[in-house]
Scaffold this motif. Structure first.
Motif, PDB file in Angstrom:
ATOM      1  N   TYR A  29       0.736  -1.256   0.332  1.00  0.00           N
ATOM      2  CA  TYR A  29       0.013  -0.236   0.418  1.00  0.00           C
ATOM      3  C   TYR A  29       0.923   1.361   0.387  1.00  0.00           C
TER       4      TYR A  29
ATOM      5  N   GLN B  86      -4.896   3.676   3.340  1.00  0.00           N
ATOM      6  CA  GLN B  86      -4.683   1.905   3.481  1.00  0.00           C
ATOM      7  C   GLN B  86      -3.435   0.912   4.271  1.00  0.00           C
TER       8      GLN B  86
ATOM      9  N   GLN C 234      -0.984   3.918  -1.665  1.00  0.00           N
ATOM     10  CA  GLN C 234      -2.543   4.304  -0.860  1.00  0.00           C
ATOM     11  C   GLN C 234      -2.147   4.354   0.687  1.00  0.00           C
TER      12      GLN C 234
END
Length: 187
Positions: free
Chosen positions: A70, A78, A75
């Motif tokens: 992640y 996350q 991301q």
């Protein structure tokens, strides 16, 4: 302070061993390795990492692999969620009295479970800064400072960056931060 002195021998020793890669089944290791080979195909790699985590939910290695997936995939929310899970698992493994007093320098430098906890705390502080949750980052860095007053894991740099941000200061990066250490106490 090692696993045997905390009376959480089995769980803490297993976690500490896991923090440096031990105790992982060959099947889970294969899932993580295969996911790494598929980093160019994240839609194929992610299910493998999720399978690894489901197969070894309290082992640090699948968490680390998923966190990296992640984080390097940008991301960050996350990655933060996985980091929070890792912190909770490490906290449980370290036992209910961990953190009542800061670990000594030898433990901070040499105990894999303690280092995993401290580095996870540092990583979460960074992610919270990147995600704009400065209050949470500040709290985490305060906790890191309390548990690692000698700055063995290098969290002080983030603290200095956050302090400058909170004050609205800009400066030449090379001169703005000490090489190491928390510096003078700040609120």
């Amino acid at each position: 302070m090692n696993a045997s002195s905390l009376h959480f021998d089995d769980e803490l020793a297993a976690f500490a061993d896991g923090a440096i890669g031990g105790g992982l089944s060959p099947q889970v290791n294969a899932l993580i390795s295969r996911a790494g080979q598929l980093r160019h195909a994240p839609q194929q790699a992610l299910p493998l990492l999720e399978q690894a985590r489901a197969a070894a939910p309290r082992h640090p290695a699948p968490l680390i692999a998923l966190y990296r997936f992640y984080f390097y995939g940008h991301q960050l929310a996350q990655a933060r969620a996985v980091g929070e899970d890792a912190l909770a698992i490490a906290r449980t493994a370290l036992g209910p009295d961990f953190g009542d007093t800061p670990p000594d320098d030898e433990t901070t430098r040499g105990d894999a479970a303690v280092r995993f906890y401290l580095f996870t705390l540092k990583g979460l502080a960074y992610l919270n800064m990147r995600l704009g949750d400065m209050a949470e980052a500040h709290w985490m860095l305060g906790e890191l400072r309390r548990l690692d007053p000698q700055d063995h894991v290098g969290g002080a740099l983030l603290f200095h960056v956050l302090s400058r941000h909170e004050k609205g200061e800009t400066a030449d990066l090379a001169a703005a931060y000490p090489v190491r250490g928390w510096g003078a106490a700040r609120s």
